[in-house]
Design an enzyme around this catalytic site. Structure first.
Site, mmCIF file in Angstrom:
data_model
loop_
_atom_site.group_PDB
_atom_site.id
_atom_site.type_symbol
_atom_site.label_atom_id
_atom_site.label_comp_id
_atom_site.label_asym_id
_atom_site.label_seq_id
_atom_site.Cartn_x
_atom_site.Cartn_y
_atom_site.Cartn_z
ATOM 1 N N ALA A 82 -12.131 -26.666 -11.104
ATOM 2 C CA ALA A 82 -10.987 -25.771 -11.288
ATOM 3 C C ALA A 82 -10.623 -25.102 -9.960
ATOM 4 C CB ALA A 82 -11.302 -24.758 -12.380
ATOM 5 N N ARG A 83 -11.074 -23.872 -9.758
ATOM 6 C CA ARG A 83 -10.764 -23.146 -8.531
ATOM 7 C C ARG A 83 -12.045 -22.560 -7.951
ATOM 8 N NH1 ARG A 83 -6.924 -25.747 -8.587
ATOM 9 N NH2 ARG A 83 -4.729 -25.171 -8.405
ATOM 10 N N GLU A 126 -10.349 -23.319 1.432
ATOM 11 C CA GLU A 126 -10.060 -24.737 1.606
ATOM 12 C C GLU A 126 -9.012 -24.913 2.700
ATOM 13 O OE1 GLU A 126 -8.955 -26.373 -2.167
ATOM 14 O OE2 GLU A 126 -10.916 -26.034 -3.054
ATOM 15 N N HIS A 132 -11.815 -31.389 -3.261
ATOM 16 C CA HIS A 132 -10.727 -31.014 -4.166
ATOM 17 C C HIS A 132 -9.793 -32.196 -4.441
ATOM 18 C CE1 HIS A 132 -8.436 -27.228 -5.721
ATOM 19 N NE2 HIS A 132 -8.365 -28.252 -6.575
ATOM 20 N N ILE A 133 -10.407 -33.304 -4.847
ATOM 21 C CA ILE A 133 -9.636 -34.521 -5.086
ATOM 22 C C ILE A 133 -9.659 -34.926 -6.557
ATOM 23 C CG2 ILE A 133 -9.664 -35.497 -2.775
ATOM 24 C CD1 ILE A 133 -12.221 -36.479 -5.438
#
Length: 311
Positions: A231-232, A261, A280-281
């Site tokens: 998620a985050r 990021e 983050h892919i």
């Protein structure tokens, strides 16, 4: 200068299928790695009526630089990079491509979970250097274990369905979720911490849930818990997680998102063998690229021309 109204894409490209829907707009690209200042400058130059957000942040300064701006459309589901309060104050609609990348992100969460439980990365590295650890290694079997799914939107529900298919017990927390399928038991967070063998995060980042996983909540979890986050990054206090991994209280963590990021070297997570990392892919697949682009384009048109938006 084009007579068409401008649409700013905060990236270097957009799927052709999405562009085909946007013939009445002049497409302006911000480039591969635009900064927030780049976005402001392009807004000032082109005065777009719409922005499709892929990378960077869109804040009040960009909105003020584009007085014609009517809609900010996220190329994905998470809108935390958009200042929604500023948009609301200015009458700018914020929309997201909800569910467009659900399959891709849920699959990434499952991949990270399996990589953790089955020591995929470590065993691969050992095999490539000539080791055969069959006599000494035992993986974690997930059937019959409990997974706590925090966030039961499109992604969380899909991940829960996958986990259910593997014979896992599903606990779910989402204060907004209704009419959940029978394989999900809706519980409070304290039950998630107390009973889960795996915790997988699928909720948006808000001021209320920032650092939801911290030293206190991690201490309330089972010893040996696996943490997955697609998620985050802001949902986790990274120092607390690192301490919990090093102490063994958290057995493994599979992470696809981070507090800052892109992650830059050196980083405290680097070299930790029980942290499985990806950049983050989760939503970055060829199919999701098209789905998110088309949904983002339809959402723009839905606001500008009252065209019904559908993914």
């Amino acid at each position: 200068m084009s007579a068409k109204p401008a649409l700013l894409v905060t990236a270097a490209d957009l799927a052709p299928q999405a562009l085909a829907l946007l013939n009445d707009l002049e497409i302006v690209y911000a480039g591969k790695t635009p900064t927030e200042q780049d976005i402001v400058a392009l807004c000032r130059q082109h005065n777009p009526v719409a922005i499709i957000v892929r990378y960077s942040k869109v804040g009040a300064a960009a909105m003020d630089a584009a007085p014609s701006l009517k809609v900010i459309s996220k190329h994905g589901s998470g809108t935390d990079t958009i200042d929604k309060a500023a948009a609301e104050q200015r009458g700018i609609k914020v929309v997201a491509a909800i569910g467009a990348n659900a399959a891709a992100v849920a699959e990434q969460a499952l991949a990270l979970l399996l990589a953790c439980a089955k020591s995929v990365v470590a065993l691969n590295e050992r095999m490539h250097t000539g080791f055969w650890d069959k006599a000494t290694h035992k993986s974690i079997e997930l059937e019959g274990r409990t997974v706590g799914v925090i966030g039961l939107g499109a992604i969380g529900l899909r991940f829960a369905r996958m986990a259910n298919a593997m014979g896992m017990r599903i606990l779910g927390f989402d204060p907004y979720a209704k009419n959940l399928p029978g394989h999900i038991a809706q519980v409070d967070l304290e039950t998630i911490w107390r009973e889960s063998d795996v915790i997988s995060l699928h909720c948006p980042l808000t001021d209320e849930n920032r650092e939801l996983l911290n030293s206190r909540t991690l201490a309330a979890c089972k010893k040996g818990v696996i943490v997955v986050n697609t998620a985050r990054g802001g949902l986790i206090n990274e120092s607390a997680l690192l301490n919990a991994v090093r102490s063994g209280h958290v057995a493994f963590a599979g992470l696809d998102s981070f507090a800052i990021e892109p992650m830059t070297a050196p980083h405290p997570f680097h070299g930790e063998p029980r942290l499985i990392l990806s950049p983050h892919i989760g939503g970055v697949t060829a199919d999701a690229y098209v789905k998110m682009g088309v949904a983002a384009a339809k959402n723009v048109l839905g606001v500008l021309h009252n065209v019904p938006a559908s993914a």
